[in-house]
Write an enzyme that holds these catalytic residues in place. Structure first.
Site, PDB file in Angstrom:
ATOM      1  N   GLU A   2       0.739  -1.223  -0.005  1.00 20.28           N
ATOM      2  CA  GLU A   2      -0.003  -0.053  -0.035  1.00 20.28           C
ATOM      3  C   GLU A   2       1.047   1.097  -0.009  1.00 20.28           C
ATOM      4  O   GLU A   2       1.887   1.297   0.661  1.00 20.28           O
ATOM      5  CB  GLU A   2      -0.840  -0.021   1.141  1.00 20.28           C
ATOM      6  CG  GLU A   2      -1.779   1.248   1.557  1.00 20.28           C
ATOM      7  CD  GLU A   2      -2.433   0.982   2.769  1.00 20.28           C
ATOM      8  OE1 GLU A   2      -3.491   2.094   3.099  1.00 20.28           O
ATOM      9  OE2 GLU A   2      -2.098   0.318   3.616  1.00 20.28           O
ATOM     10  N   LYS A  34      -9.832   1.940  -1.904  1.00 18.29           N
ATOM     11  CA  LYS A  34      -9.926   1.611  -0.565  1.00 18.29           C
ATOM     12  C   LYS A  34     -11.340   1.877  -0.008  1.00 18.29           C
ATOM     13  O   LYS A  34     -11.520   3.125   0.196  1.00 18.29           O
ATOM     14  CB  LYS A  34      -8.735   1.799   0.242  1.00 18.29           C
ATOM     15  CG  LYS A  34      -8.632   1.251   1.587  1.00 18.29           C
ATOM     16  CD  LYS A  34      -7.517   1.968   2.524  1.00 18.29           C
ATOM     17  CE  LYS A  34      -7.477   1.015   3.851  1.00 18.29           C
ATOM     18  NZ  LYS A  34      -6.256   1.639   4.578  1.00 18.29           N
ATOM     19  N   CYS A  56      -5.161  -3.347   3.209  1.00 17.77           N
ATOM     20  CA  CYS A  56      -4.716  -3.171   4.586  1.00 17.77           C
ATOM     21  C   CYS A  56      -5.933  -3.167   5.498  1.00 17.77           C
ATOM     22  O   CYS A  56      -6.283  -4.546   5.841  1.00 17.77           O
ATOM     23  CB  CYS A  56      -4.011  -1.695   4.581  1.00 17.77           C
ATOM     24  SG  CYS A  56      -3.221  -1.565   6.406  1.00 17.77           S
TER      25      CYS A  56
END
Length: 247
Positions: A42, A113, A150
């Site tokens: 990321e 995300k 994540c």
């Protein structure tokens, strides 16, 4: 089977230096042969910086310098690369935290995300915009690969949506902030997502000291195929085997 390389390397605050670091993909190919898939962490295009700092000046469009360089490397190494960046969006002050999937033909897919890291004293949503609740699955070498970033790993409902769309493996680029019990959370959640969905989970993190490292690949039966420690500049190699997936 498909060869996957997970690159546990810290990104820095200079986007040009991070683009230059993509040459390491060629080094990996030279060492082990051309991989089917290379996964970088990321925010690889530019690190988050100090907690709460403004990342908007470092956001790029999907045809900007970072994706352009990724495409050059992917073409040269005949591979597919997944990496994280900050993407310009509708709100110029709050870009997206985006994963891009690039192969020799250019940009294949992107994922913004969904679940921003508003936890453990952090407020990612102060500086970034959340993506639409639209799961992204992309075909890589005959495998259907679902994308997570994540903190998404903590949300099993997203994993189920990806499987409903055919995902056979998840790739999870991360900058999993270091802290008490955080490595154990990372390990437990990666294994849980693999076991409950009977898919491979390939999770790559930025290294210590700021982040947790411990890049890992977990098989559909929950076995840990590989796990690194928290050090910088390491590469994990794994083969995704269809007989394990279907067993």
């Amino acid at each position: 089977s498909r060869a996957v390389y997970l690159v546990q390397r810290a990104s820095g605050l200079d986007p040009a230096e991070n683009r230059a670091a993509l040459d390491l993909v060629g080094q990996i190919a030279g060492d082990r042969g051309h991989p089917d898939l290379v996964v970088l962490p990321e925010a690889f295009a530019r690190d988050f910086g100090a907690p709460g700092s403004d990342v908007a000046p470092f956001a790029e469009p999907l045809d900007g310098p970072f994706v352009t360089r990724l495409a050059e490397v992917a073409a040269a190494q005949r591979t597919t690369i997944v990496a994280g960046m900050f993407e310009t969006g509708d709100d110029p002050q709050r870009p997206f935290n985006t994963l891009v999937v690039v192969d020799r033909s250019g940009l294949r897919a992107s994922y913004r995300k969904i679940h921003l890291y508003d936890s453990f004293g952090y407020r990612e949503s102060d500086r970034l915009s959340a993506g639409a609740r639209e799961p992204v699955v992309v075909e890589v070498g005959g495998w259907s690969v679902g994308l997570m970033t994540c903190y998404d790993l903590r949300f099993p409902e997203l994993a189920r949506l990806l499987v409903d769309r055919g995902a056979e493996a998840f790739v999870v680029p991360a900058a999993w902030v270091a802290g008490e019990r955080k490595v154990e959370h990372w390990r437990t959640l990666a294994r849980a997502r693999a076991i409950e969905n009977t898919v491979y989970v390939a999770a790559v993190g930025q290294p210590a000291p700021r982040y947790s490292g411990h890049t890992t690949v977990v098989a559909p039966d929950g076995d840990v195929v590989v796990e690194l420690d928290d050090g910088d500049g390491q590469v994990a190699f794994a083969e995704l085997r269809r007989e394990v997936l279907e067993g």
